[in-house]
Each structure stands twice: as structure tokens, then as C-alpha cells.
Design an enzyme around this catalytic site. Sequence first.
Site, mmCIF file in Angstrom:
data_model
loop_
_atom_site.group_PDB
_atom_site.id
_atom_site.type_symbol
_atom_site.label_atom_id
_atom_site.label_comp_id
_atom_site.label_asym_id
_atom_site.label_seq_id
_atom_site.Cartn_x
_atom_site.Cartn_y
_atom_site.Cartn_z
ATOM 1 N N THR A 61 0.818 -1.223 0.000
ATOM 2 C CA THR A 61 0.000 0.000 0.000
ATOM 3 C C THR A 61 0.848 1.269 0.000
ATOM 4 O O THR A 61 1.983 1.266 0.523
ATOM 5 C CB THR A 61 -0.890 -0.002 1.262
ATOM 6 O OG1 THR A 61 -1.549 1.251 1.385
ATOM 7 C CG2 THR A 61 -0.082 -0.231 2.536
ATOM 8 N N ASP A 62 0.286 2.348 -0.502
ATOM 9 C CA ASP A 62 0.982 3.641 -0.438
ATOM 10 C C ASP A 62 1.038 4.178 0.996
ATOM 11 O O ASP A 62 1.792 5.108 1.291
ATOM 12 C CB ASP A 62 0.331 4.672 -1.370
ATOM 13 C CG ASP A 62 -1.138 4.954 -1.052
ATOM 14 O OD1 ASP A 62 -1.712 4.300 -0.161
ATOM 15 O OD2 ASP A 62 -1.719 5.850 -1.714
ATOM 16 N N GLU A 63 0.225 3.596 1.895
ATOM 17 C CA GLU A 63 0.176 4.124 3.269
ATOM 18 C C GLU A 63 1.497 3.917 4.019
ATOM 19 O O GLU A 63 1.716 4.542 5.054
ATOM 20 C CB GLU A 63 -0.988 3.492 4.039
ATOM 21 C CG GLU A 63 -2.316 3.794 3.385
ATOM 22 C CD GLU A 63 -3.531 3.576 4.273
ATOM 23 O OE1 GLU A 63 -3.374 3.390 5.483
ATOM 24 O OE2 GLU A 63 -4.641 3.605 3.725
HETATM 25 P P1 NAD Z 1 -9.718 -7.424 1.788
HETATM 26 O O1 NAD Z 1 -9.790 -7.132 3.243
HETATM 27 O O2 NAD Z 1 -10.908 -7.164 0.926
HETATM 28 O O3 NAD Z 1 -9.351 -8.971 1.576
HETATM 29 C C1 NAD Z 1 -8.354 -9.612 2.333
HETATM 30 C C2 NAD Z 1 -8.427 -11.105 2.036
HETATM 31 O O4 NAD Z 1 -7.379 -11.749 2.797
HETATM 32 C C3 NAD Z 1 -9.757 -11.752 2.457
HETATM 33 O O5 NAD Z 1 -10.193 -12.625 1.453
HETATM 34 C C4 NAD Z 1 -9.394 -12.502 3.718
HETATM 35 O O6 NAD Z 1 -10.192 -13.651 3.943
HETATM 36 C C5 NAD Z 1 -7.938 -12.879 3.453
HETATM 37 N N1 NAD Z 1 -7.187 -13.089 4.698
HETATM 38 C C6 NAD Z 1 -7.122 -12.256 5.770
HETATM 39 N N2 NAD Z 1 -6.377 -12.819 6.745
HETATM 40 C C7 NAD Z 1 -5.939 -14.009 6.261
HETATM 41 C C8 NAD Z 1 -5.135 -15.050 6.789
HETATM 42 N N3 NAD Z 1 -4.622 -14.964 8.039
HETATM 43 N N4 NAD Z 1 -4.880 -16.134 6.025
HETATM 44 C C9 NAD Z 1 -5.409 -16.233 4.771
HETATM 45 N N5 NAD Z 1 -6.203 -15.296 4.232
HETATM 46 C C10 NAD Z 1 -6.467 -14.194 4.962
HETATM 47 O O7 NAD Z 1 -8.445 -6.666 1.257
HETATM 48 P P2 NAD Z 1 -8.218 -5.859 -0.106
HETATM 49 O O8 NAD Z 1 -8.744 -4.498 0.055
HETATM 50 O O9 NAD Z 1 -8.646 -6.693 -1.239
HETATM 51 O O10 NAD Z 1 -6.621 -5.756 -0.090
HETATM 52 C C11 NAD Z 1 -5.825 -6.817 -0.599
HETATM 53 C C12 NAD Z 1 -4.360 -6.450 -0.442
HETATM 54 O O11 NAD Z 1 -4.081 -5.260 -1.154
HETATM 55 C C13 NAD Z 1 -3.943 -6.185 0.999
HETATM 56 O O12 NAD Z 1 -2.660 -6.730 1.197
HETATM 57 C C14 NAD Z 1 -3.924 -4.672 1.118
HETATM 58 O O13 NAD Z 1 -2.978 -4.263 2.077
HETATM 59 C C15 NAD Z 1 -3.509 -4.290 -0.283
HETATM 60 N N6 NAD Z 1 -3.986 -2.976 -0.751
HETATM 61 C C16 NAD Z 1 -5.324 -2.652 -0.673
HETATM 62 C C17 NAD Z 1 -5.760 -1.432 -1.188
HETATM 63 C C18 NAD Z 1 -7.220 -1.031 -1.141
HETATM 64 O O14 NAD Z 1 -7.564 0.080 -1.550
HETATM 65 N N7 NAD Z 1 -8.138 -1.883 -0.719
HETATM 66 C C19 NAD Z 1 -4.844 -0.548 -1.783
HETATM 67 C C20 NAD Z 1 -3.483 -0.903 -1.818
HETATM 68 C C21 NAD Z 1 -3.074 -2.126 -1.319
HETATM 69 O O1 DAU Z 2 -4.219 3.928 0.233
HETATM 70 C C1 DAU Z 2 -4.404 2.547 0.154
HETATM 71 C C2 DAU Z 2 -5.261 2.076 1.300
HETATM 72 O O2 DAU Z 2 -6.581 2.535 1.039
HETATM 73 C C3 DAU Z 2 -5.248 0.566 1.486
HETATM 74 O O3 DAU Z 2 -3.952 0.148 1.826
HETATM 75 C C4 DAU Z 2 -6.232 0.147 2.586
HETATM 76 O O4 DAU Z 2 -6.272 -1.276 2.670
HETATM 77 C C5 DAU Z 2 -7.593 0.675 2.209
HETATM 78 O O5 DAU Z 2 -8.504 0.359 3.240
HETATM 79 C C6 DAU Z 2 -7.563 2.175 1.978
HETATM 80 O O6 DAU Z 2 -7.322 2.877 3.232
HETATM 81 P P1 DAU Z 2 -8.133 4.209 3.631
HETATM 82 O O7 DAU Z 2 -8.095 4.355 5.088
HETATM 83 O O8 DAU Z 2 -7.693 5.352 2.798
HETATM 84 O O9 DAU Z 2 -9.603 3.767 3.103
HETATM 85 P P2 DAU Z 2 -11.061 3.951 3.761
HETATM 86 O O10 DAU Z 2 -12.046 3.529 2.718
HETATM 87 O O11 DAU Z 2 -11.167 3.340 5.095
HETATM 88 O O12 DAU Z 2 -11.176 5.535 3.954
HETATM 89 C C7 DAU Z 2 -11.031 6.419 2.854
HETATM 90 C C8 DAU Z 2 -11.127 7.837 3.404
HETATM 91 O O13 DAU Z 2 -12.463 8.066 3.863
HETATM 92 C C9 DAU Z 2 -10.239 8.076 4.621
HETATM 93 O O14 DAU Z 2 -9.730 9.392 4.574
HETATM 94 C C10 DAU Z 2 -11.186 7.922 5.811
HETATM 95 C C11 DAU Z 2 -12.522 8.401 5.252
HETATM 96 N N1 DAU Z 2 -13.726 7.725 5.810
HETATM 97 C C12 DAU Z 2 -13.758 6.368 5.810
HETATM 98 C C13 DAU Z 2 -14.852 5.700 6.307
HETATM 99 C C14 DAU Z 2 -14.887 4.188 6.336
HETATM 100 C C15 DAU Z 2 -14.791 8.475 6.269
HETATM 101 O O15 DAU Z 2 -14.766 9.715 6.251
HETATM 102 N N2 DAU Z 2 -15.874 7.817 6.766
HETATM 103 C C16 DAU Z 2 -15.952 6.465 6.829
HETATM 104 O O16 DAU Z 2 -16.973 5.912 7.319
#
Ligand code: NAD
Ligand code: DAU
Length: 350
Positions: free
Chosen positions: A131-133
Site C-alpha cells: 500500500t501507499d500508506e
Molecule cells: P480485503 O480485506 O478485501 O481482503 C483480504 C483477504 O485476505 C480476504 O479474502 C481474507 O479472507 C484474506 N485473509 C485475511 N487474513 C488471512 C489469513 N490470516 N490467512 C489467509 N487469508 C487471509 O483486502 P483488499 O482491500 O482486497 O486488499 C488486498 C491487499 O491489497 C492487501 O494486502 C492490502 O494491504 C492491499 N492494498 C489494498 C488497497 C485497497 O484500496 N483496498 C490498496 C493498496 C493495497
Molecule cells: O491507500 C491505500 C489504502 O486505502 C489501502 O492500503 C487500505 O487497505 C484501504 O482500506 C484504503 O485505506 P483508507 O483508510 O484510505 O480507506 P477507507 O475507505 O477506510 O477511507 C477512505 C477515506 O475516507 C479516509 O480518509 C477515511 C474516510 N472515511 C472512511 C470511512 C470508512 C470516512 O470519512 N468515513 C468512513 O466511514
Amino acid sequence: MSKKNIIITGGAGFIGSHVVRRFVQNHPDLHIINLDVLTYAGNLENLKDVEKAPNYEFVRIDITDKTAVEALFTSRTIHGVIHLAAESHVDRSITNPIDFVMTNVVGTVVLLNAYKAHADTSAGRFYHVSTDEVYGTLGDDGKFTEETPYDPNSPYSASKASSDHFVRAYHETYKLPMVISNCSNNYGSHQFPEKLIPLMIHNITNNKPLPVYGKGENIRDWLWVEDHARAIETIYFNGKDGETYNIGGNNEWKNIDLVHKLCEIMDRKLGRAEGESAKLITYVTDRKGHDFRYAIDASKLENELGWSPSVAFDQGFDKTIDWYLENTEWLDRVTSGAYADYYQSMYAAR
Ligand code: NAD
Ligand code: DAU
């Protein structure tokens, strides 16, 4: 000749299901093993359309379970790993950091050890999807590049930074073929409604308050999930070992502007009067340690590997909203049971 075996971890989750589908459909020469323990965020319904494909297999394993992971790696030759399994929600990491250390750090090292000990590393690689975080937060200007120092602020980002470091360390120490990518916020179908966009769609549909953290001024860069999956495919096959690639949408939105845009579109799609959904907007207590702004410089990926986002935000956002409106049963199912308790604990006293 037998197919190469690629494990995709977290394949039942949001991004993972898009990656699994893409690999199963585009690469019949590969056998895709979806390794997922099916936490609250994992859902095999997300993969209904590929579950019977001859090159697809699901195994239910917890990545922290060393014995089960080793058994999979010794049951056949594993050629590559694309690692997405993680605890992924920042708010949950603030209330329960240990789960994030276990899955994101310990689980990653368990996989790395199994890969090191048993994989055929000559015909694939270990790819960590991150992640970019990990880079922390930006002010009004600038973008994260691959050279930006790590500066994670939340327990989630600290755990992902730590797992990135382990992957780099295994590359340096054991000379294993590895690659990492760091991506910005994804949007699209099948995202669990704890994340901003599907949570707001669900609440608008049900006429519930729309909880905007703080003043809604935090900024995120949004990327269409299919474009992330395509970047992962590109990097898995063409990235350079030991390198990191940033992935982003060049598409920054202030949270409050994004929520207003969503409300306007939902008013139209639901046949509501203009401004009706926006009345649900409720400012709530800010997230602790809330990163102000993320923005990605993806020029390395664009220049070296020829990737760029393919879908304009207006188009992708519209498609995303339609998907949730057309899949209310999916949304109802994932918001039944434990979701109600989660929502209550996260938002009731906010
Ligand atoms: P998600 O939470 O939707 O899915 C996570 C998956 O991992 C689920 O299917 C869950 O069952 C599985 N999992 C969790 N713990 C596990 C364990 N102990 N063993 C096996 N499986 C397990 O997540 P996502 O949003 O699809 O993110 C996927 C990946 O991409 C993560 O590594 C996250 O850090 C990264 N990522 C997400 C975002 C985003 O915007 N969602 C952006 C950048 C990077
Ligand atoms: O940047 C990549 C990341 O983006 C991933 O690594 C994470 O897995 C993914 O969850 C996401 O993180 P954020 O914290 O940015 O996503 P989230 O959807 O939780 O929140 C997006 C923005 O919205 C953040 O600034 C918090 C705000 N927010 C979120 C929720 C859930 C609200 O204002 N209200 C809410 O109820």
C-alpha cells in the site's frame, strides 16, 4: 508439460478476487491456487464465475498456520506467489492492532519461509502487494515516489511496512526473486462495505447517516480495481527482481467532494429529488492519526512497464455504483450478522 502453480493469497477478498479472475482467464497455462482463510472480508461468492475453471483451485488456509502452509508448498511444486492476504482496514487496526501484526507480518514471514524452503524459484517469483500508506502522509503538494522514505502512521500501515521490509530482506539475504508494489485506494465491485465508497452506497440506499470523518478534507487517490489487477499482472511477469513499483490513479479527491458526487449520482439513479441524499451527510469524530493526503507518482511503472490507468474515474465510478445497486443481495448478505456489531462499535458513539 504440467502447468506452473501460482498461489494467490487473499484471492477471496476485494482486490484478490479481481486478480484471481484475471489470472485464471488470461493464463490457462498457469494453475491458480487461491489461498484464503475466509475472514469476514473473504467471500467465495466473489469468484462464482471462475470456480469451475480447470486451472483454478481454492484452499482454505490461514497464512499464520505454518504447518498448513508448509503442507501446501510440499504437496506440489510451487512456482510463484502473489501475496494479497491481509487485514486491510485502517479503523480495525486502530482498535485491534494484534490481528494486523499476526496476519500481515507473521503471516507474510510464514509464506516467505515456505517459499524459500520449497518453491521452484527459477520459474516465478514472490510478489508482495502493498500500500501507499507505508509512506505516511503528504501535505498539500508532492507525490510519493519509490524513493520516499517509509513513515507509516497507523497500525495497519506499520504492519504493511514491516512486511515490505521482510520481503526486501529475504531478497537481499537469500537472493530470492521478489517484487513489491505500493498502490493507492482502490474502488470497484466486491469491496467490503467497511471502506468509504461501498459503506456510503449502502447507507444512502438505506437512508442512513453518511459518517464523514473530521471535516472531510482528507484526500485520497482512487484507482479502478481492474487497473490495479492489470498492474499486478504486468509487474508479476515483467517487473525487475528486487524492485518496488508505485501504482496510482492520478485521481485525487477530497473525501467530502467524493461523497457529494456519490450523493448526486445516487439521487439520479434512485429517482430521488436533487440534494436528498446529501442531507444524510453527518460529520463525525475524526479517525485517530488520520493521514491527510495520499498521491502517487506512478511514472516508473508507466515508463518502464508501459502500464497506465485505463478507465476514466467518471466511467469507473458509475459502473461501481451500478454494480452495488444491481447486487443488493450480495450487499445484504455481507452486511448481515457480524457487520451490524462492527458498525455499532465503530460508529454508534462517534
Ligand atoms: P480485503 O480485506 O478485501 O481482503 C483480504 C483477504 O485476505 C480476504 O479474502 C481474507 O479472507 C484474506 N485473509 C485475511 N487474513 C488471512 C489469513 N490470516 N490467512 C489467509 N487469508 C487471509 O483486502 P483488499 O482491500 O482486497 O486488499 C488486498 C491487499 O491489497 C492487501 O494486502 C492490502 O494491504 C492491499 N492494498 C489494498 C488497497 C485497497 O484500496 N483496498 C490498496 C493498496 C493495497
Ligand atoms: O491507500 C491505500 C489504502 O486505502 C489501502 O492500503 C487500505 O487497505 C484501504 O482500506 C484504503 O485505506 P483508507 O483508510 O484510505 O480507506 P477507507 O475507505 O477506510 O477511507 C477512505 C477515506 O475516507 C479516509 O480518509 C477515511 C474516510 N472515511 C472512511 C470511512 C470508512 C470516512 O470519512 N468515513 C468512513 O466511514
